[in-house]
Each structure stands twice: as structure tokens, then as C-alpha cells.
Enzyme design. Structure first.
Site, PDB file in Angstrom:
ATOM      1  N   ASN A 178     -24.189  33.005  51.247  1.00 44.03           N
ATOM      2  CA  ASN A 178     -23.259  33.707  52.136  1.00 44.03           C
ATOM      3  C   ASN A 178     -22.145  34.392  51.350  1.00 44.03           C
ATOM      4  O   ASN A 178     -21.767  35.537  51.639  1.00 44.03           O
ATOM      5  CB  ASN A 178     -22.648  32.729  53.141  1.00 44.03           C
TER       6      ASN A 178
ATOM      7  N   GLU B 121     -26.696  25.044  58.051  1.00 42.87           N
ATOM      8  CA  GLU B 121     -27.936  25.180  57.281  1.00 42.87           C
ATOM      9  C   GLU B 121     -28.776  23.917  57.334  1.00 42.87           C
ATOM     10  O   GLU B 121     -29.720  23.767  56.540  1.00 42.87           O
ATOM     11  CB  GLU B 121     -27.620  25.549  55.827  1.00 42.87           C
TER      12      GLU B 121
END
Length: 405
Positions: free
Chosen positions: A272, A307
Site C-alpha cells: 500500500n 489483509e
């Protein structure tokens, strides 16, 4: 004492019912365009109303309009109603495609012949009654052939509606052979007046059942949306909890076991930070696809949060769960994701496995062990599979909060 029902008044009520429900169906179809067939049903209702208007104007307009057109419009209306229902439910009848137009043409010809060549009110009543009954029975047959809806109350109501209305018109057809032919259809008697009420019954009940089915489908969709993770398309935490409740109850009853696998993408925060959240979202979707590709049909995979993902494997023990987790780990490690043609991401994931034991009071105990095993896997270097027994070697059962990855 005979019961008198004014035919013109009943025709007016049929017009009002048909207009209200027809416009209502068109409005509902506009708001819920996903449903096919509702506009067709609405058109059938409006045509019912048009036929009622022409019937009520008998002696005020030409007989061709008040007899031939009105009766033909009523039959076409029934055809449109059951065709709309078929479209809505997903029914296809081969014989209906030619039978319905044939019924309409034969009725129009009979109405014309018995109005202008051999005027006979009784024969017109018989022709209309047997045609209307046939149309109703086509609707019932179509619904009866759709096995998926047989156990639904709404389907049974629709089938009963078509059969009852069809049976009434069969009775009217037979009765017409024994009653004295009327001089004027507007004074044709109690059964003729009841035929208008039968039409109103058809309009009201079919509209009620259609909206009922549409509401059920919308409710199912909302329920599914509440159970699915919008990003990955797999189950969310809520749906996974429900599946675990069911599996835990089955394990208590039958003594079977089940395994839970918790997995976490390694160093996902770096993805990210380096590429942006839109790339991170695509990575999550690709990983979810890997999980789904490596499980059996009755296994459950869900996004646990962020996640983290979780799998429920019914009828599996820890050893079998370890094998599945290792297959997924190897597949993930061997996968290079290319996004937008120029961004390449290599993944790895850590896995914790645990299975149901006879002493567990609830399935969350299994989840807690799998979570501890996952933390142990990450603690030992990531990109590996651990079970609780392995995790307990050199680690405390009461683990501190996990570090951010």
C-alpha cells in the site's frame, strides 16, 4: 330470494382495480428495473380495464367494440398476466407460444361470428368461458412445471388462483347449457356477474403475489450483500461466523471435526505504501481468488479484516488443514501479480491452523488457537504454516497483541 349484481357497476369496479394495479405495476417496474415481466403484468391489468370499459358501454357503442374487442381484450389480458409471471420467475413453455395466440384468434372469430352472422348470447358465453378457462389452466401448468417454486406458499397461491378461476369458467360453460338464454347480456344472470368478480380476483391476487416474490428476492439480495465482502466478493466475517455456528452444531451432534485456517498477507502495508491503496485492493482480490481456487466446494473462505483471511474446512483435522494451507502458501509464493502492465508484486502469506477438539465449548476456541498459530508463523519469519502444537514450542499461549504488518 335471488341475488342481483349490477353488471355495469361491476365492470366499473373492474376498470378501477385494473387501472390502479396496472399503474402500480408500471411504477414498481420503473423503480426496480431488474425485475423482468412486471411491465407485462401491468399491461395485462390495463388491458383488463380496457375490456371492462368496453363491456360497460354495451348499447352505447358499436357491438363490435363492446362484444368482439372487449372479450378479446380480456383474454389477451390473462395471457399477458401469466406471460409476465413466467418472465418474472423464469419459465418457458414451448406450447404456450402458439397456443395463446391461437386462443385469442379463435375467440375473436367466435365473438364476431356469434354476434353478426348467427347472433347467440349463450354461444358467446360458452366460447368466452372455455377460452378464459384454457388461458387460466395454461398459467397453472406453467407454474406447476417450475419445480423450484413448488414449495413456496406464494407459488401455491398463484397456482390455486389460476385453477380456481379456470374451474369457475368451466362451471359457467357447463351451466350455460341448462339456463335459459338471456335476451340481453347485461342481464345475463348471476354467473355472468360473478365472472367480473373472478377477473378482479385474478388482478388483485396476481399483483399481490408478484410483489411478494419481488420483495423476497430483494430481501435475499440484501441478505447476501450483508454476507459478502464488497472488495473481494467472498464471505465477510458475519457470514463466516454463521457458517461456523452451523459447523460447530454439526460437530457436536455427529462427532465430526473441522479445521480453521487463518492467513495473513506478509508485509502488505509495504504494498500500500509503495504502490497505493488501489494496487493493494487488487492484490487482495487476487489473493482471495487463489484461496477460492484451492478449496473444496463445501469449504468456506472469508475476509476476516484488512489483509487477513480465514477458511473453514468441514470434516478436516489439523493434518489435513496443514496440507491445504501449505498448498495455498506455495501457490501464493509462486505467484507474481502484474497490474496495469508495469507494476509487479510478489506475495507471500503466513498461515495458522487449528481443528475442533471434543472439549471445545464453542468454535471461537478453535479460532483462538488458529490465531495464535498464525502469530507464531509470523513470529518465526513469515511465509510458513504453523499449527498450535508447533506454535506452543517456545511461545506463550497468552500472546501479546500482534505487530502491524
Amino acid at each position: 330470494m335471488s341475488i342481483q349484481l349490477d353488471f355495469r357497476t361491476l365492470s366499473l369496479t373492474l376498470v378501477l382495480f385494473s387501472l390502479v394495479f396496472g399503474l402500480g405495476m408500471f411504477a414498481y417496474s420503473k423503480e426496480h428495473a431488474k425485475f423482468s415481466g412486471i411491465k407485462t403484468i401491468g399491461a395485462g391489468y390495463l388491458l383488463f380495464g380496457a375490456g371492462g370499459v368496453l363491456l360497460g358501454l354495451r348499447h352505447f357503442i358499436h357491438d363490435f367494440a363492446s362484444i368482439v374487442l372487449s372479450n378479446t381484450a380480456l383474454i389477451i389480458a390473462v395471457v399477458l398476466i401469466y406471460r409476465g409471471l413466467f418472465q418474472f420467475i423464469g419459465i418457458s413453455l414451448r406450447f404456450e407460444r402458439w397456443m395463446s395466440p391461437t386462443l385469442v384468434v379463435l375467440l375473436a372469430a367466435a365473438m364476431y361470428f356469434y354476434s353478426f352472422h348467427i347472433p347467440d348470447i349463450n354461444l358467446r358465453i360458452q366460447a368466452f368461458s372455455i377460452t378464459f378457462a384454457a388461458a387460466c389452466f395454461i398459467g397453472a401448468v406453467g407454474l406447476l412445471q417450475h419445480r423450484e417454486i413448488h414449495n413456496r406458499l406464494v407459488a401455491k397461491m398463484l397456482i390455486a388462483m389460476f385453477i380456481l378461476v379456470g374451474a369457475f369458467f368451466i362451471f359457467r360453460f357447463i351451466w350455460s347449457f341448462y339456463e335459459i338464454p338471456p335476451d340481453d347480456f347485461m342481464n345475463a344472470g348471476f354467473l355472468s356477474a360473478l365472472s367480473i368478480i373472478a377477473g378482479e380476483f385474478l388482478v388483485i391476487l396476481s399483483s399481490f403475489c408478484t410483489i411478494w416474490m419481488a420483495s423476497d428476492e430483494l430481501q435475499d439480495e440484501l441478505s447476501e450483500i450483508a454476507r459478502v465482502d464488497p472488495l473481494t466478493g467472498i464471505y465477510n466475517r458475519r457470514a463466516f461466523d454463521e457458517c461456523c455456528d452451523i459447523e460447530f452444531s454439526r460437530a457436536l451432534r455427529s462427532g465430526t471435526s473441522f479445521a480453521i485456517i487463518m492467513c495473513d498477507l506478509d508485509h502488505f502495508k509495504k504494498v500500500n505504501d509503495k504502490h497505493g491503496h488501489h494496487i493493494g485492493d487488487e492484490v487482495l482480490r487476487r489473493f482471495a481468488a487463489i484461496l477460492q481456487d484451492r478449496i473444496r466446494q463445501h469449504d468456506v473462505v472469508a475476509r476476516f479484516g484488512g489483509e487477513e483471511f480465514i477458511l473453514l474446512l468441514p470434516n478436516n483435522n489439523t493434518e489435513q488443514g496443514l496440507q491445504v494451507a501449505e498448498q495455498i502458501r506455495a501457490k501464493t509464493a509462486a505467484t507474481r501479480i502484474t497490474i496495469d502492465g508495469n507494476i509487479s508484486v510478489t506475495l507471500s502469506a503466513s498461515f495458522g491452523v487449528a481443528h475442533y477438539c471434543a472439549g471445545d465449548s464453542d468454535w471461537s476456541s478453535v479460532l483462538h488457537r488458529a490465531d495464535n498459530a498464525l502469530y507464531a508463523a509470523k513470529k518465526q519469519g513469515r511465509n510458513r504454516v504453523f499449527d498450535l502444537a508447533t506454535a506452543n514450542q517456545g511461545l506463550q499461549t497468552d500472546l501479546m497483541p500482534r505487530e502491524q504488518t
